[in-house]
Design a protein around this motif. Structure first.
Motif, mmCIF file in Angstrom:
data_model
loop_
_atom_site.group_PDB
_atom_site.id
_atom_site.type_symbol
_atom_site.label_atom_id
_atom_site.label_comp_id
_atom_site.label_asym_id
_atom_site.label_seq_id
_atom_site.Cartn_x
_atom_site.Cartn_y
_atom_site.Cartn_z
ATOM 1 N N ALA A 67 8.066 -39.578 12.243
ATOM 2 C CA ALA A 67 8.482 -40.533 12.236
ATOM 3 C C ALA A 67 9.110 -41.168 13.268
ATOM 4 C CB ALA A 67 9.369 -40.746 10.928
ATOM 5 N N LEU A 68 10.184 -40.468 13.917
ATOM 6 C CA LEU A 68 11.002 -40.731 15.000
ATOM 7 C C LEU A 68 10.007 -40.940 16.298
ATOM 8 C CD1 LEU A 68 14.148 -38.392 14.289
ATOM 9 C CD2 LEU A 68 13.917 -41.131 14.298
ATOM 10 N N SER A 69 9.130 -39.973 16.411
ATOM 11 C CA SER A 69 8.129 -39.996 17.589
ATOM 12 C C SER A 69 7.118 -41.134 17.501
ATOM 13 C CB SER A 69 7.240 -38.888 17.544
ATOM 14 O OG SER A 69 6.313 -38.842 18.443
ATOM 15 N N ILE A 70 6.694 -41.566 16.218
ATOM 16 C CA ILE A 70 6.016 -42.901 16.089
ATOM 17 C C ILE A 70 6.684 -43.915 16.264
ATOM 18 C CG2 ILE A 70 4.646 -44.109 14.435
ATOM 19 C CD1 ILE A 70 3.716 -41.628 13.374
ATOM 20 N N ILE A 81 16.980 -44.697 9.137
ATOM 21 C CA ILE A 81 16.332 -43.954 8.506
ATOM 22 C C ILE A 81 16.517 -43.641 7.223
ATOM 23 C CG2 ILE A 81 15.355 -41.387 8.563
ATOM 24 C CD1 ILE A 81 15.979 -41.539 11.635
ATOM 25 N N LEU A 82 15.621 -43.732 6.295
ATOM 26 C CA LEU A 82 15.822 -43.301 4.725
ATOM 27 C C LEU A 82 15.055 -42.198 4.298
ATOM 28 C CD1 LEU A 82 17.143 -44.327 2.067
ATOM 29 C CD2 LEU A 82 15.234 -45.682 1.598
ATOM 30 N N ASN A 83 15.739 -41.063 4.059
ATOM 31 C CA ASN A 83 14.878 -39.700 3.481
ATOM 32 C C ASN A 83 14.979 -39.768 2.163
ATOM 33 O OD1 ASN A 83 13.805 -37.276 3.287
ATOM 34 N ND2 ASN A 83 14.528 -36.570 5.169
ATOM 35 N N THR A 90 7.348 -35.462 0.332
ATOM 36 C CA THR A 90 8.209 -36.123 1.563
ATOM 37 C C THR A 90 8.059 -37.440 1.806
ATOM 38 O OG1 THR A 90 7.457 -34.012 2.989
ATOM 39 C CG2 THR A 90 8.174 -36.009 4.170
ATOM 40 N N GLN A 91 9.128 -38.143 1.718
ATOM 41 C CA GLN A 91 9.074 -39.599 1.755
ATOM 42 C C GLN A 91 10.208 -40.118 2.814
ATOM 43 O OE1 GLN A 91 7.277 -41.711 -0.460
ATOM 44 N NE2 GLN A 91 7.883 -43.450 0.107
ATOM 45 N N ILE A 92 9.740 -40.642 3.983
ATOM 46 C CA ILE A 92 10.478 -40.952 5.177
ATOM 47 C C ILE A 92 10.253 -42.297 5.249
ATOM 48 C CG2 ILE A 92 11.170 -40.555 7.514
ATOM 49 C CD1 ILE A 92 11.738 -38.060 5.728
ATOM 50 N N CYS A 93 11.224 -43.383 5.436
ATOM 51 C CA CYS A 93 11.086 -44.608 5.883
ATOM 52 C C CYS A 93 12.018 -45.105 7.113
ATOM 53 C CB CYS A 93 11.368 -45.704 4.668
ATOM 54 S SG CYS A 93 11.205 -47.284 4.888
ATOM 55 N N LEU A 106 7.987 -48.184 9.000
ATOM 56 C CA LEU A 106 7.312 -47.095 9.187
ATOM 57 C C LEU A 106 7.563 -46.095 8.021
ATOM 58 C CD1 LEU A 106 5.409 -44.952 10.824
ATOM 59 C CD2 LEU A 106 7.319 -44.329 12.038
ATOM 60 N N ILE A 107 6.560 -45.837 7.349
ATOM 61 C CA ILE A 107 6.419 -44.800 6.267
ATOM 62 C C ILE A 107 5.725 -43.637 6.394
ATOM 63 C CG2 ILE A 107 6.124 -44.644 3.682
ATOM 64 C CD1 ILE A 107 6.397 -47.788 3.746
ATOM 65 N N ILE A 108 6.199 -42.438 6.208
ATOM 66 C CA ILE A 108 5.438 -41.243 6.139
ATOM 67 C C ILE A 108 5.629 -40.683 4.684
ATOM 68 C CG2 ILE A 108 5.517 -38.943 7.226
ATOM 69 C CD1 ILE A 108 5.078 -40.772 9.106
ATOM 70 N N GLN A 109 4.651 -40.258 4.044
ATOM 71 C CA GLN A 109 4.682 -40.025 2.673
ATOM 72 C C GLN A 109 3.545 -38.696 2.439
ATOM 73 O OE1 GLN A 109 2.070 -41.750 -0.403
ATOM 74 N NE2 GLN A 109 4.054 -41.782 -1.609
ATOM 75 N N SER A 110 4.083 -37.793 2.094
ATOM 76 C CA SER A 110 3.420 -36.410 2.029
ATOM 77 C C SER A 110 3.541 -35.662 0.543
ATOM 78 C CB SER A 110 3.523 -35.458 3.361
ATOM 79 O OG SER A 110 2.632 -34.457 3.379
ATOM 80 N N MET A 111 2.430 -35.159 0.457
ATOM 81 C CA MET A 111 2.573 -34.572 -1.125
ATOM 82 C C MET A 111 1.868 -33.204 -1.194
ATOM 83 S SD MET A 111 0.180 -36.814 -3.480
ATOM 84 C CE MET A 111 0.961 -38.427 -2.971
ATOM 85 N N LYS A 112 2.211 -32.087 -1.978
ATOM 86 C CA LYS A 112 1.583 -31.053 -2.084
ATOM 87 C C LYS A 112 1.383 -30.482 -3.406
ATOM 88 C CE LYS A 112 5.205 -27.586 -1.069
ATOM 89 N NZ LYS A 112 5.544 -26.632 -0.159
#
Length: 242
Positions: A67-70, A81-83, A90-93, A106-112
């Protein structure tokens, strides 16, 4: 935030297929600008939303680094940043500014789990003045296309003082559809709102939706609290709450 992600996941995850209509028509961004000009509304905002996905799980530490790179590539400033990640998700905004006026998220959301390992990346920018929508869209796509094919929606929100008469709203939509040669695909209406999706061969791009071509979405609704009538013009669909 979860609600917002669900909306994006619905729009981008129900097997829409982006296709190209090879004519000398104008771009979809030019299409909604022309439609907005015809509406004669007061500009409230322009919303650009890009989404891409990676078929792998990204843990919270990797997600924050990504997220920081993007955000750096997008030249975001004044970031917050909100984690809200947990062990399975994973939920990063990151929220900030892109320029003097633009608000960007910018939102990064990941699930497994046993069946799904996926990372979604969403960039949402709100402008409060007229911009070159196509140019701004390409800038964001350039960043997101590094991770995968980017799906994009654009929406212009306009307003009118007071409550428009039903006949006025109907005539407005009719004039826009006639001028852009929009064929109605689906329509919903009640006492305060009209929502119409359609297809125009004057606009290059389209998606397949329910077996039909769609590339423009119009909605008009009265807000009694603000005493304004709002119009939304989106392509290929409106991806914001209306």
């Amino acid at each position: 935030m979860i609600k917002k992600i669900c909306l994006y996941s619905f729009i981008f995850g129900i097997c829409f297929t982006l296709t190209m209509n090879h004519t000398d028509a104008f771009t979809k961004e030019e299409g909604i600008l022309k439609a907005f000009e015809m509406s004669k509304g007061n500009l409230e905002q322009i919303n650009l939303n890009g989404h891409t996905s990676i078929r792998k799980y990204t843990d919270p530490k990797q997600g924050e680094k990504m997220a920081l790179s993007i955000s750096k590539e997008l030249m975001m400033k004044d970031i917050q940043i909100l984690n809200t990640s947990d062990e399975q998700n994973t939920q990063i905004c990151i929220q900030g500014k892109k320029g003097n006026q633009e608000d960007i998220s910018l939102i990064i959301q990941s699930m497994k789990n046993e069946d799904i390992k996926e990372t979604n990346i969403v960039v949402d920018v709100v402008y409060h003045e007229v911009i070159d929508i196509h140019k701004e869209t390409e800038k964001i796509k350039k960043v997101l296309n590094y991770f995968g094919t980017t799906t994009f929606t654009s929406c212009i929100t306009g307003s009118y003082v007071g409550k428009l008469e039903r006949e006025t709203k109907d005539q407005m939509i009719e004039d826009i559809m006639k001028n852009l040669k929009i064929k109605e695909v689906e329509k919903f209406e009640n006492q305060n709102m009209i929502s119409t999706t359609g297809y125009s061969n004057k606009i290059k791009d389209h998606i397949s939706y329910g077996g039909n071509k769609v590339n423009i979405h119009l909605a008009i609704r009265y807000n009694s609290y603000e005493k304004k009538t709002y119009i939304w013009i989106g392509t290929p669909l409106i991806a914001i709450s209306y």
